[in-house]
Design a protein around this motif. Structure first.
Motif, PDB file in Angstrom:
ATOM      1  N   LEU A 206      84.718  23.944  53.862  1.00  0.00           N
ATOM      2  CA  LEU A 206      85.627  24.895  54.506  1.00  0.00           C
ATOM      3  C   LEU A 206      86.433  24.205  55.601  1.00  0.00           C
ATOM      4  O   LEU A 206      87.653  24.417  55.725  1.00  0.00           O
TER       5      LEU A 206
ATOM      6  N   MET B 152      90.601  23.768  55.793  1.00  0.00           N
ATOM      7  CA  MET B 152      91.413  24.293  56.891  1.00  0.00           C
ATOM      8  C   MET B 152      92.565  23.360  57.242  1.00  0.00           C
ATOM      9  O   MET B 152      93.571  23.797  57.823  1.00  0.00           O
TER      10      MET B 152
ATOM     11  N   VAL C 129      95.715  24.395  55.337  1.00  0.00           N
ATOM     12  CA  VAL C 129      96.094  25.735  55.798  1.00  0.00           C
ATOM     13  C   VAL C 129      96.814  25.642  57.140  1.00  0.00           C
ATOM     14  O   VAL C 129      97.891  26.230  57.345  1.00  0.00           O
TER      15      VAL C 129
ATOM     16  N   THR D 228      93.684  26.872  48.420  1.00  0.00           N
ATOM     17  CA  THR D 228      92.651  26.907  49.456  1.00  0.00           C
ATOM     18  C   THR D 228      91.840  28.195  49.407  1.00  0.00           C
ATOM     19  O   THR D 228      90.603  28.172  49.419  1.00  0.00           O
ATOM     20  N   LEU D 229      92.515  29.325  49.320  1.00  0.00           N
ATOM     21  CA  LEU D 229      91.800  30.599  49.338  1.00  0.00           C
ATOM     22  C   LEU D 229      91.009  30.812  48.053  1.00  0.00           C
ATOM     23  O   LEU D 229      89.887  31.328  48.081  1.00  0.00           O
TER      24      LEU D 229
ATOM     25  N   LEU E 292      87.780  28.904  48.115  1.00  0.00           N
ATOM     26  CA  LEU E 292      86.755  29.544  48.949  1.00  0.00           C
ATOM     27  C   LEU E 292      85.974  30.584  48.157  1.00  0.00           C
ATOM     28  O   LEU E 292      84.772  30.760  48.378  1.00  0.00           O
TER      29      LEU E 292
ATOM     30  N   TRP F  92      89.537  31.113  57.618  1.00  0.00           N
ATOM     31  CA  TRP F  92      90.780  30.788  56.903  1.00  0.00           C
ATOM     32  C   TRP F  92      91.961  31.556  57.498  1.00  0.00           C
ATOM     33  O   TRP F  92      93.019  30.978  57.768  1.00  0.00           O
TER      34      TRP F  92
END
Length: 397
Positions: A22, A26, A29, A129-130, A133, A150
């Motif tokens: 994670l 980041m 992001v 990215t999302l 997750l 996030w």
């Protein structure tokens, strides 16, 4: 006679590897979000150095979010097929290399082209990215906290952008605002293959080039029209772009409904939790970016602050945003998400109302308080809306 019921296995809880992954996720992001607003303070220096025309200067700012918005659906669909981690690494490599080109651009046209390419690679970074997750955090409580981190990174990155720009412009040339991508993405390229689990749709449909074109023709003209109206006012060009976007959108929806395996399942918008959360997400981002743009200009051009001092005015709000995003993970155990998201949007509306009523008479102190209220509201609304969006969609999608 005893009836046996199937035992549903408890969701696997994430361990240290997932939480470290994670932290790695980041980085892009933050970077993509920072890059949306970092030019706020660098534009005067760029204008003095490269001497762009008014139209080219506007496009240097606008082409990045325009391309980013137009390609998000296409890149999300591509990640489903080739692997989201793989696409993330391709996007990170391209973003870092193009950032170097932007930093050392010797003409306004070269900088404009670099910004366009940054939009392409940024679109490859964001949807991955999302969705990654979702596969790494199966437990709902852990996933909600991960999404809070996030959402905090995305929203805070937009707020940090002007701060980063202000600090860098005090000590370096304007090109430094682009070079920050390199040290942020190099750790991603090294660590993501080790810490981030690959994710893809196990049964993706065939590639849909027509759908990809329609998705870009839906989003890009509408975004362009909004930006054009803000500068030139409503005219036939803006009206034509909106009409093109609406027509392409209708065609896109009809095509997605007709295909057995659409690249974008538009039926999800019939799910109230999904559709409502997307709307809350949109309003939150609009509120945050809108006030950020106003503050960055007002503090420099009207109040007369230096880029660094103007950027520091935004720091308290950024801290409040982080705290609100993390606190709402606890609050949602006692109150319904809809109640908390409504409260978050209410805080954002109150911030705008305060600035509108007081105008310039409230001074810098009012702007600090208003941005902090907005930041708290956006932190709450963004975290919960993203969590509800992810929970409403099947894991493979």
């Amino acid at each position: 006679m005893t009836t046996l019921h199937p035992v549903t296995a408890a969701p696997r809880r994430a361990g240290r590897r997932e939480w470290a992954g994670l932290a790695v996720l980041m980085l892009p992001v933050l970077l993509v979000s920072i890059d949306n607003t970092v030019l706020s303070f660098a534009l005067p220096a760029i204008a003095l150095d490269l001497r762009p025309s008014a139209a080219v200067q506007l496009w240097i700012v606008d082409v990045y979010p325009l391309v980013l918005a137009g390609l998000l659906v296409t890149m999300g669909s591509l990640g489903d097929r080739v692997g989201r981690r793989r696409l993330l690494l391709v996007g990170a490599t391209g973003f870092a290399a193009t950032s170097v080109l932007a930093a050392f651009a010797t003409s306004a046209e070269a900088l404009l082209l670099a910004r366009l390419l940054l939009g392409v690679f940024g679109a490859a970074l964001m949807p991955c990215t999302l969705s990654l997750l979702r596969g790494m955090f199966e437990d709902r409580a852990q996933r909600r906290l991960a999404i809070a981190v996030w959402a905090t990174g995305f929203a805070a990155g937009a707020a940090i952008g002007p701060v980063v720009g202000g600090v860098l412009l005090e000590v370096a040339d304007w090109g430094a605002v682009f070079l920050i991508a390199v040290p942020m993405l190099l750790p991603l390229l090294v660590l993501a293959p080790v810490l981030v689990t690959e994710s893809r749709d196990p049964a993706p449909g065939p590639l849909d080039p027509v759908g990809m074109v329609l998705s870009m023709a839906t989003l890009a003209p509408v975004v362009f029209a909004i930006k054009h109206v803000a500068v030139a006012g409503p005219d036939l060009l803006a009206l034509g772009c909106v009409a093109l976007g609406v027509a392409a959108g209708v065609a896109l929806v009809r095509r997605m409904l007709a295909r057995p395996r659409p690249m974008l399942d538009v039926r999800l918008f019939t799910v109230p939790a999904f559709a409502g959360s997307v709307l809350v997400n949109l309003l939150s981002v609009m509120a945050l970016v809108g006030l950020l743009y106003f503050l960055s200009q007002h503090l420099q051009l009207v109040v007369g602050l230096s880029p660094l001092d103007a950027a520091l005015v935004l720091v308290p709000g950024t801290v409040v945003m982080v705290l609100a995003s993390l606190l709402v993970v606890r609050l949602v155990r006692r109150w319904r998400p809809a109640t908390l998201m409504t409260a978050g949007l209410g805080l954002a509306a109150a911030a705008y109302a305060g600035v509108a009523v007081a105008g310039g008479s409230g001074g810098v102190a009012l702007l600090v308080v208003a941005f902090a209220a907005l930041a708290a509201g956006v932190g709450i609304a963004e975290t919960l809306s993203n969590d509800l969006i992810i929970a409403a969609v099947p894991p493979a999608e």
